[in-house]
Design a protein around this motif. Structure first.
Motif, short mmCIF file in Angstrom:
data_model
loop_
_atom_site.label_atom_id
_atom_site.label_comp_id
_atom_site.label_asym_id
_atom_site.label_seq_id
_atom_site.Cartn_x
_atom_site.Cartn_y
_atom_site.Cartn_z
N LEU A 53 0.85 -1.19 0.00
CA LEU A 53 0.00 0.00 0.00
C LEU A 53 0.88 1.24 0.00
CD1 LEU A 53 -2.79 1.39 0.38
CD2 LEU A 53 -2.50 1.06 2.85
N ARG A 55 0.95 5.59 -0.14
CA ARG A 55 0.19 6.81 0.15
C ARG A 55 0.77 7.95 -0.66
NH1 ARG A 55 1.62 10.54 4.73
NH2 ARG A 55 -0.05 12.07 4.87
N ARG A 70 -4.68 6.76 -2.08
CA ARG A 70 -3.83 5.61 -1.79
C ARG A 70 -3.79 4.70 -3.01
NH1 ARG A 70 -6.67 4.49 4.01
NH2 ARG A 70 -4.87 4.80 5.35
N PHE A 72 -3.10 0.67 -4.34
CA PHE A 72 -3.13 -0.72 -3.90
C PHE A 72 -2.54 -1.63 -4.99
CE2 PHE A 72 -6.48 1.69 -1.89
CZ PHE A 72 -6.44 1.29 -0.57
N GLU A 97 2.88 2.86 3.04
CA GLU A 97 2.10 2.71 4.27
C GLU A 97 2.26 1.32 4.85
OE1 GLU A 97 -1.60 4.65 5.65
OE2 GLU A 97 -2.04 4.62 3.52
N GLU A 98 2.58 0.37 4.00
CA GLU A 98 2.87 -0.99 4.41
C GLU A 98 4.14 -1.42 3.69
OE1 GLU A 98 -0.37 -3.41 3.16
OE2 GLU A 98 -1.83 -2.50 4.52
N GLU A 157 -13.18 4.44 5.62
CA GLU A 157 -12.25 4.06 4.55
C GLU A 157 -11.12 3.20 5.11
OE1 GLU A 157 -8.85 6.29 1.93
OE2 GLU A 157 -10.80 7.28 2.03
N GLU A 158 -10.63 3.58 6.29
CA GLU A 158 -9.56 2.81 6.93
C GLU A 158 -10.04 1.41 7.30
OE1 GLU A 158 -5.60 2.39 8.19
OE2 GLU A 158 -6.60 3.93 6.97
N ASP A 160 -12.18 -0.29 5.60
CA ASP A 160 -12.14 -1.04 4.34
C ASP A 160 -10.72 -1.50 4.02
OD1 ASP A 160 -14.85 -0.58 4.08
OD2 ASP A 160 -14.62 1.11 2.70
N VAL A 161 -9.74 -0.64 4.29
CA VAL A 161 -8.33 -0.97 4.00
C VAL A 161 -7.84 -2.08 4.93
CG1 VAL A 161 -5.96 -0.10 4.06
CG2 VAL A 161 -7.78 1.31 3.07
N GLU A 162 -8.12 -1.95 6.23
CA GLU A 162 -7.61 -2.92 7.21
C GLU A 162 -8.46 -4.18 7.28
OE1 GLU A 162 -6.38 -1.63 11.04
OE2 GLU A 162 -5.69 0.34 10.35
#
Length: 222
Positions: A53, A55, A70, A72, A97-98, A157-158, A160-162
């Motif tokens: 991920l 940013r 972001r 993906f 971010e990851e 939104e976070e 959904d990401v996590e």
């Protein structure tokens, strides 16, 4: 995942174009928090994300960061090749971010392919239009939406990401995403907790009432 499985218009390219891209693209690994692109003076190249991920953000005149969008798996990052974007009038930064793996495409190779491949040219123009639309949408949110609505939308939104309701994110990280101050985020999260929307612990935020957050977010949701 192999490069040819990730590149959006791979099957529309000639064999020679495929060979040029595959030979030029190199796989790179970026640790969480790594700064990959540092403003308009930097031209790393285009990044095609294999996993992880990224940013993409800019900074206000006061030095506050605000996330533009972001990226993906399978997304292509154009802003990391700012030397290709002559009309870009702001500094844009890219960080991981990851832990992220991405193929790096040299900008000069991609530019040459854009002139010889209509599918690549069309895809790139559509992608630029899409990113510009996202930035304009964000600007509208900042100018017209209240901070509580923007914060609610970000928390959803976070989630959904996590992929879970207990978010591992700090108040400072949220502030950097939203272009705000940590103190403002903390005050609003205290209000959310009092309203039964969230519950805050050290380094985590539990979403207790997602329907309530959805109502609060309203049109601030992407």
């Amino acid at each position: 995942m192999e490069f040819k499985e990730l590149f959006p218009v791979w099957n529309q390219l000639t064999q020679a174009q495929q060979e040029t891209l595959e030979k030029a693209a190199t796989l790179h690994h970026f640790e969480k928090g790594a700064r990959i692109h540092s403003g308009s003076g930097d031209c790393v190249g285009l990044l095609l994300i294999s996993k992880g991920l990224l940013r993409v953000f800019t900074c206000t005149e006061e030095g506050r960061e605000i996330t533009l969008y972001r990226l993906f798996e399978r997304d292509l990052c154009l802003f990391s090749a700012s030397c290709m974007l002559h009309s870009l009038q702001m500094d844009v930064y890219v960080e991981a971010e990851e832990s992220t793996a991405a193929y790096l495409i040299p900008p000069q190779i991609y530019q040459k392919l854009m002139t010889s491949s209509l599918p690549i040219a069309n895809y790139t123009n559509e992608l630029m239009a899409s990113r510009f639309s996202e930035v304009m949408w964000l600007l509208d949110q900042v100018l017209s939406k209240s901070f509580d609505a923007r914060l609610a939308a970000f928390l959803l939104e976070e989630r959904d990401v996590e992929g879970r309701d207990d978010l591992h994110i700090t108040h400072d990280q949220i502030a950097r995403h939203l272009g705000s101050a940590r103190e403002v985020v903390s005050r609003m999260l205290k209000h959310f907790q009092a309203e039964g929307l969230t519950e805050t612990a050290r380094g985590t935020i539990l979403l207790k009432n997602c329907e309530g957050l959805e109502r609060l977010a309203g049109t601030a949701r992407r």
